[in-house]
Design an enzyme around this catalytic site. Structure first.
Site, PDB file in Angstrom:
ATOM      1  N   ALA A 144     -48.774  10.970   2.933  1.00 18.80           N
ATOM      2  CA  ALA A 144     -48.932   9.623   2.368  1.00 18.80           C
ATOM      3  C   ALA A 144     -48.001   8.676   3.099  1.00 18.80           C
ATOM      4  CB  ALA A 144     -48.565   9.618   0.886  1.00 18.80           C
ATOM      5  N   SER A 156     -45.011   6.249   2.155  1.00 14.94           N
ATOM      6  CA  SER A 156     -44.157   6.392   0.965  1.00 14.94           C
ATOM      7  C   SER A 156     -42.907   5.510   0.950  1.00 14.94           C
ATOM      8  CB  SER A 156     -43.751   7.855   0.802  1.00 14.94           C
ATOM      9  OG  SER A 156     -43.000   8.263   1.917  1.00 14.94           O
ATOM     10  N   TYR A 172     -46.890   0.911  -3.375  1.00 13.36           N
ATOM     11  CA  TYR A 172     -46.697   2.361  -3.223  1.00 13.36           C
ATOM     12  C   TYR A 172     -47.033   3.074  -4.534  1.00 13.36           C
ATOM     13  CZ  TYR A 172     -44.234   6.791  -3.058  1.00 13.36           C
ATOM     14  OH  TYR A 172     -43.919   8.122  -3.152  1.00 13.36           O
ATOM     15  N   LYS A 197     -50.474   5.398  -5.602  1.00 10.28           N
ATOM     16  CA  LYS A 197     -50.339   6.777  -6.095  1.00 10.28           C
ATOM     17  C   LYS A 197     -51.028   6.908  -7.447  1.00 10.28           C
ATOM     18  CE  LYS A 197     -47.849   8.982  -2.955  1.00 10.28           C
ATOM     19  NZ  LYS A 197     -48.088  10.325  -2.452  1.00 10.28           N
ATOM     20  N   HIS A 222     -33.232   6.318   2.251  1.00 10.02           N
ATOM     21  CA  HIS A 222     -32.811   7.007   1.029  1.00 10.02           C
ATOM     22  C   HIS A 222     -31.294   7.162   0.943  1.00 10.02           C
ATOM     23  CE1 HIS A 222     -37.096   8.603   1.100  1.00 10.02           C
ATOM     24  NE2 HIS A 222     -36.994   7.749   0.106  1.00 10.02           N
TER      25      HIS A 222
HETATM   26  N1  UFG Z   1     -29.143   2.855  -2.481  1.00 15.98           N
HETATM   27  C1  UFG Z   1     -28.029   2.193  -2.021  1.00 15.98           C
HETATM   28  N2  UFG Z   1     -27.860   2.102  -0.659  1.00 15.98           N
HETATM   29  C2  UFG Z   1     -28.735   2.638   0.230  1.00 15.98           C
HETATM   30  C3  UFG Z   1     -29.865   3.313  -0.251  1.00 15.98           C
HETATM   31  C4  UFG Z   1     -30.046   3.391  -1.626  1.00 15.98           C
HETATM   32  O1  UFG Z   1     -27.210   1.692  -2.791  1.00 15.98           O
HETATM   33  O2  UFG Z   1     -28.527   2.507   1.458  1.00 15.98           O
HETATM   34  C5  UFG Z   1     -29.351   2.969  -3.939  1.00 15.98           C
HETATM   35  C6  UFG Z   1     -30.622   2.285  -4.390  1.00 15.98           C
HETATM   36  O3  UFG Z   1     -30.374   0.947  -4.716  1.00 15.98           O
HETATM   37  C7  UFG Z   1     -31.031   3.121  -5.594  1.00 15.98           C
HETATM   38  C8  UFG Z   1     -30.463   4.507  -5.282  1.00 15.98           C
HETATM   39  O4  UFG Z   1     -29.529   4.332  -4.248  1.00 15.98           O
HETATM   40  O5  UFG Z   1     -30.394   2.642  -6.734  1.00 15.98           O
HETATM   41  C9  UFG Z   1     -31.525   5.481  -4.824  1.00 15.98           C
HETATM   42  O6  UFG Z   1     -32.274   4.875  -3.765  1.00 15.98           O
HETATM   43  P1  UFG Z   1     -33.288   5.687  -2.846  1.00 15.98           P
HETATM   44  O7  UFG Z   1     -33.821   4.731  -1.835  1.00 15.98           O
HETATM   45  O8  UFG Z   1     -32.643   6.933  -2.357  1.00 15.98           O
HETATM   46  O9  UFG Z   1     -34.418   6.133  -3.865  1.00 15.98           O
HETATM   47  P2  UFG Z   1     -35.291   5.262  -4.872  1.00 15.98           P
HETATM   48  O10 UFG Z   1     -34.798   5.566  -6.253  1.00 15.98           O
HETATM   49  O11 UFG Z   1     -35.377   3.848  -4.498  1.00 15.98           O
HETATM   50  O12 UFG Z   1     -36.735   5.852  -4.621  1.00 15.98           O
HETATM   51  C10 UFG Z   1     -37.034   7.236  -4.649  1.00 15.98           C
HETATM   52  C11 UFG Z   1     -38.239   7.487  -3.757  1.00 15.98           C
HETATM   53  C12 UFG Z   1     -39.439   6.768  -4.293  1.00 15.98           C
HETATM   54  C13 UFG Z   1     -39.671   7.164  -5.737  1.00 15.98           C
HETATM   55  C14 UFG Z   1     -38.415   6.964  -6.542  1.00 15.98           C
HETATM   56  C15 UFG Z   1     -38.653   7.477  -7.931  1.00 15.98           C
HETATM   57  O13 UFG Z   1     -37.959   7.042  -2.455  1.00 15.98           O
HETATM   58  O14 UFG Z   1     -40.556   7.132  -3.550  1.00 15.98           O
HETATM   59  O15 UFG Z   1     -37.337   7.647  -5.957  1.00 15.98           O
HETATM   60  O16 UFG Z   1     -37.501   7.822  -8.584  1.00 15.98           O
HETATM   61  F1  UFG Z   1     -40.634   6.419  -6.268  1.00 15.98           F
END
Ligand code: UFG
Length: 333
Positions: free
Chosen positions: A75, A77, A141, A145, A187
């Protein structure tokens, strides 16, 4: 079982392929390696470099290899990209996904497990999130899904397709062989480890959320626990999960425990043995304050239990993988 894994060269897909092979399944991987890595696919699996959106080709692949079940991990994502380019997401995740369903129908493959996401819930009103929570995605996204989950439900009702959608929360960690290597990397955990390795500060996206330490809370799940859940789900598509279970089921996959961004940074500092350089910046658009799963239904229906739920294990395994692969995957398989 003879299983086709789309996206089997990606992060979750490749670790799941390892698990399926270890359990004695025969595995075919279909991946266009646009974001995945051929080197992530173990040699015991047969890799076809092509797109799951090519209905004729996928039909032939399914028929020629007598495939019995599909694991659909491929996908697009990235949340941010989906907001900028919804067209890419609808084409890949919806139009392409339906091409895969049509190929399965033509080939007579009636079992599918699908990589879905907590993003289908949007900003949930209550926590922990059960599968009964309203689906209200806040980005293309999550919306695409959700759309595909619903398509599988109707295919189940009309054509007998048996599907399980696995709604992942925040996947983390690595197996010994495979880990996270994205370009760009967005991430949290790999970004933190990148900062630890380079000494270049990372950005913490907001510390003014309504949470105890002001940073967002997420439910992190070890990629190997997730791989086990896929194996169980594939087996479960063979029979009704319990009397009266519909042919399409959606299950949350998380540990039920939330950690803040600051918790994760602290655990990473302990794992790598040095301070993580970071600066606190503004919020990232579209980040909900808290996303924590209730994974009770997956426990009940699949008999699944996450075994590697500590941040120390998740971050430790990611750090070990990173140190063993400082440049990520090479070109060789
Ligand atoms: N974060 C930071 N700095 C960064 C990256 C992330 O502070 O450089 C914070 C984000 O603001 C968030 C947390 O870390 O609060 C987690 O962020 P991620 O990008 O690791 O993950 P997300 O929670 O945004 O998203 C992930 C998946 C999505 C899914 C989601 C569901 O990438 O596909 O979890 O929980 F939908």
């Amino acid at each position: 079982m003879r299983i086709l894994v789309t996206g089997g060269a990606g992060y979750v897909g490749s670790v799941t392929v390892e698990r399926l092979l270890a359990a004695g399944h025969a595995v075919w991987v279909l991946d266009d390696v646009s974001t995945g890595h051929a080197a992530a696919v173990p040699r015991e699996a047969t890799l076809t470099v092509a797109s799951y959106t090519d209905e004729d080709r996928v039909t032939r692949l399914l028929v020629d290899n007598s495939i019995e079940a599909i694991l659909h991990c491929a996908a697009r994502s990235l949340v941010g990209e989906s907001i900028r380019e919804p067209s890419i997401y609808y084409r890949a995740n919806v139009v392409g996904g339906v091409a895969l369903l049509e190929a399965a129908r033509r080939a007579g493959v009636g079992r599918i497990v699908f990589s879905s996401t907590a993003a289908v819930y949007g900003i949930p009103a209550t926590t922990p999130i059960t599968e009964a929570a309203p689906l209200d995605p806040i980005n293309p996204y999550g919306e695409t899904k959700r759309t595909f989950e619903v398509a599988m439900r109707w295919y189940g009702a009309a054509y007998g397709l048996r599907s399980i959608s696995l709604r992942y929360f925040n996947v983390a960690g690595a197996s010994e062989r495979n880990g996270e290597d994205h370009d760009p990397e967005t991430h949290l955990i790999p970004t933190i480890l990148g900062a630890a390795a380079s000494g270049q500060p990372m950005a913490l996206f907001g510390d003014d959320y309504p949470t105890p330490d002001g940073t967002p809370i997420r439910d992190y799940i070890h990629v190997e626990d997730l791989a086990n859940a896929h194996e169980l789900a594939l087996a479960a598509t063979g029979v009704p999960l319990e009397p009266g279970t519909p042919p399409a089921v959606s299950l949350n996959l998380g540990t039920g425990t939330g950690f803040s961004v600051r918790d994760v940074i602290g655990a990473a500092e302990a794992a790598v043995g040095r301070p993580i350089p970071y600066s606190t910046g503004p919020r990232r658009a579209g980040d909900p304050p808290i996303l924590v799963a209730s994974a009770e239904r997956a426990r009940e229906l699949l008999g699944w239990t996450p075994r590697r739920g500590s941040l120390a294990e998740m971050i430790g395994s990611a750090w070990r993988w990173r140190q063993a692969h400082p440049g990520g995957y090479g070109e060789t398989r």
